[in-house]
Design a protein around this motif. Sequence first.
Motif, PDB file in Angstrom:
ATOM      1  N   UNK A  31      -0.895  -1.891 -10.642  1.00  0.00           N
ATOM      2  CA  UNK A  31       0.346  -1.670 -10.272  1.00  0.00           C
ATOM      3  C   UNK A  31       0.502  -0.429  -9.096  1.00  0.00           C
ATOM      4  N   UNK A  32      -0.263   0.377  -9.411  1.00  0.00           N
ATOM      5  CA  UNK A  32      -0.398   1.509  -8.258  1.00  0.00           C
ATOM      6  C   UNK A  32      -1.220   1.097  -7.098  1.00  0.00           C
ATOM      7  N   UNK A  33      -2.144   0.375  -7.111  1.00  0.00           N
ATOM      8  CA  UNK A  33      -2.773  -0.211  -5.976  1.00  0.00           C
ATOM      9  C   UNK A  33      -1.694  -0.940  -4.946  1.00  0.00           C
ATOM     10  N   UNK A  34      -1.260  -2.063  -5.910  1.00  0.00           N
ATOM     11  CA  UNK A  34      -0.010  -2.795  -5.130  1.00  0.00           C
ATOM     12  C   UNK A  34       1.134  -1.897  -4.641  1.00  0.00           C
ATOM     13  N   UNK A  36       0.919   1.274  -3.321  1.00  0.00           N
ATOM     14  CA  UNK A  36       0.095   2.105  -2.318  1.00  0.00           C
ATOM     15  C   UNK A  36      -0.037   1.037  -1.023  1.00  0.00           C
ATOM     16  N   UNK A  37      -0.547   0.006  -1.435  1.00  0.00           N
ATOM     17  CA  UNK A  37      -0.741  -0.991  -0.417  1.00  0.00           C
ATOM     18  C   UNK A  37       0.679  -1.312   0.666  1.00  0.00           C
ATOM     19  N   UNK A  38       1.787  -1.573  -0.202  1.00  0.00           N
ATOM     20  CA  UNK A  38       2.939  -1.703   0.406  1.00  0.00           C
ATOM     21  C   UNK A  38       3.469  -0.486   1.280  1.00  0.00           C
ATOM     22  N   UNK A  39       3.284   0.633   0.665  1.00  0.00           N
ATOM     23  CA  UNK A  39       3.683   2.061   1.127  1.00  0.00           C
ATOM     24  C   UNK A  39       3.059   2.257   2.634  1.00  0.00           C
ATOM     25  N   UNK A  40       1.863   1.931   2.685  1.00  0.00           N
ATOM     26  CA  UNK A  40       0.859   2.030   3.699  1.00  0.00           C
ATOM     27  C   UNK A  40       1.096   1.109   4.726  1.00  0.00           C
ATOM     28  N   UNK A  41       1.761  -0.239   4.458  1.00  0.00           N
ATOM     29  CA  UNK A  41       2.027  -1.080   5.519  1.00  0.00           C
ATOM     30  C   UNK A  41       3.541  -0.659   6.069  1.00  0.00           C
ATOM     31  N   UNK A  42       4.404  -0.025   5.252  1.00  0.00           N
ATOM     32  CA  UNK A  42       5.853   0.395   5.754  1.00  0.00           C
ATOM     33  C   UNK A  42       5.788   1.863   6.050  1.00  0.00           C
ATOM     34  N   UNK A  58      -4.658   3.260  -2.452  1.00  0.00           N
ATOM     35  CA  UNK A  58      -4.337   2.181  -3.205  1.00  0.00           C
ATOM     36  C   UNK A  58      -5.750   1.665  -3.533  1.00  0.00           C
ATOM     37  N   UNK A  59      -6.701   1.574  -2.717  1.00  0.00           N
ATOM     38  CA  UNK A  59      -8.134   0.855  -2.826  1.00  0.00           C
ATOM     39  C   UNK A  59      -8.373   1.697  -3.920  1.00  0.00           C
ATOM     40  N   UNK A  60      -8.437   2.760  -4.273  1.00  0.00           N
ATOM     41  CA  UNK A  60      -9.163   3.423  -5.447  1.00  0.00           C
ATOM     42  C   UNK A  60      -8.495   2.935  -6.744  1.00  0.00           C
ATOM     43  N   UNK A  61      -6.985   2.787  -6.643  1.00  0.00           N
ATOM     44  CA  UNK A  61      -6.255   2.403  -7.898  1.00  0.00           C
ATOM     45  C   UNK A  61      -6.691   0.806  -8.269  1.00  0.00           C
ATOM     46  N   UNK A  62      -6.826   0.242  -7.192  1.00  0.00           N
ATOM     47  CA  UNK A  62      -7.257  -1.370  -7.363  1.00  0.00           C
ATOM     48  C   UNK A  62      -8.818  -1.494  -8.024  1.00  0.00           C
ATOM     49  N   UNK A  63      -9.633  -0.467  -7.485  1.00  0.00           N
ATOM     50  CA  UNK A  63     -10.919  -0.080  -8.137  1.00  0.00           C
ATOM     51  C   UNK A  63     -11.018  -0.039  -9.637  1.00  0.00           C
TER      52      UNK A  63
END
Length: 262
Positions: A31-34, A36-42, A58-63
Amino acid sequence: MLSARNLFQEILDEDESFRLFCSIAASGESQGGWENGRIAALVPESQRALAPKITRHGADEDKHGRIFHALLKKRGLQPVEVPHETDYTMLLEKHGIGLAHERLGRREPLSEHDIITYLAHSRVTEQRASEQMKLLRKHFADHPDLGRAVRMISNDEDNHLAYCHEELIRLALVGHGRTIQRVLRECALAEIRVYRDVSLAVMDHMGRILGWPRVKAAALTAGIHGIYAYERLLGWRRMVSLEPPERRDALGGPAAQAAESD
C-alpha cells in the motif's frame, strides 16, 4: 520469560502465525508503494525536485512487500487475507491521517500543503517503522532466513526517516514551520492510537493461533496499553521533532536491489 525476542521467535516458529505476520507486513508495504507512486505522479510544479525521491521511497516499499512474500514462499506458505482491524495503513487513512486514496486516485496535481501532509505523515510512520526494524535487527540480524531481509529493510527505513527530516526542515525554512508542526502533532497523536489498536488486534489473532494462556495474553495487553499511556503523555514528542539527519540526501540515488527469492 516474556520478551520481544521470545515473542517474535514464537511467532516465527509457527507457520500460521508467521503467515499472518508476513501477510500484514507485505500488505502495508505494498500500500505504501502505491501511495508513493501516486504522490510522485501528482507532485506540484513547485516541488518537482521531490518526485524522484518519492518514487524511490515507493520503490523501496514495493521491494519490502516482495521480500515478505518471498519469505512466505520460501516456507511453502501462501499469504492470507489481512484482517481489517490489523490494517495499519488503512486505519490511519480512516482517521484522516495522510492523503486519502480517493484523492490520490484523481489526476489533479497535489498542493504544497498536500506535500507537507505527506511528508509529516511519513515522518511519523517512518519513525515507527525504523524503531520496529531496529528491534528486529537487534535480535535477528544474523538469523539464517530473516537476517538479510531485516538488515536491508531496516537500512531502508532509516533512509526514509532521514529523508523526511531533511525535506520537512527545508520546507520549514521557507515559511511552512507552523503548519508542519501542527500537522506533525495531529499525525503523531492519531498514529499512537492506531498503533495501539492494531497491536491489540494483532496480539489477539496471534494469541488464538498460538494458544496463549489468559495470563500471557493479559500481560501483553497490559504492556500495549502501558506503551500507549507513555506515548500519549510524552513519547509522541519524538515523532514531531526535526533534526538535520546524519544521512544526507538519503533517497537521492538508485534503490538497493534485493534478491527476494533467496
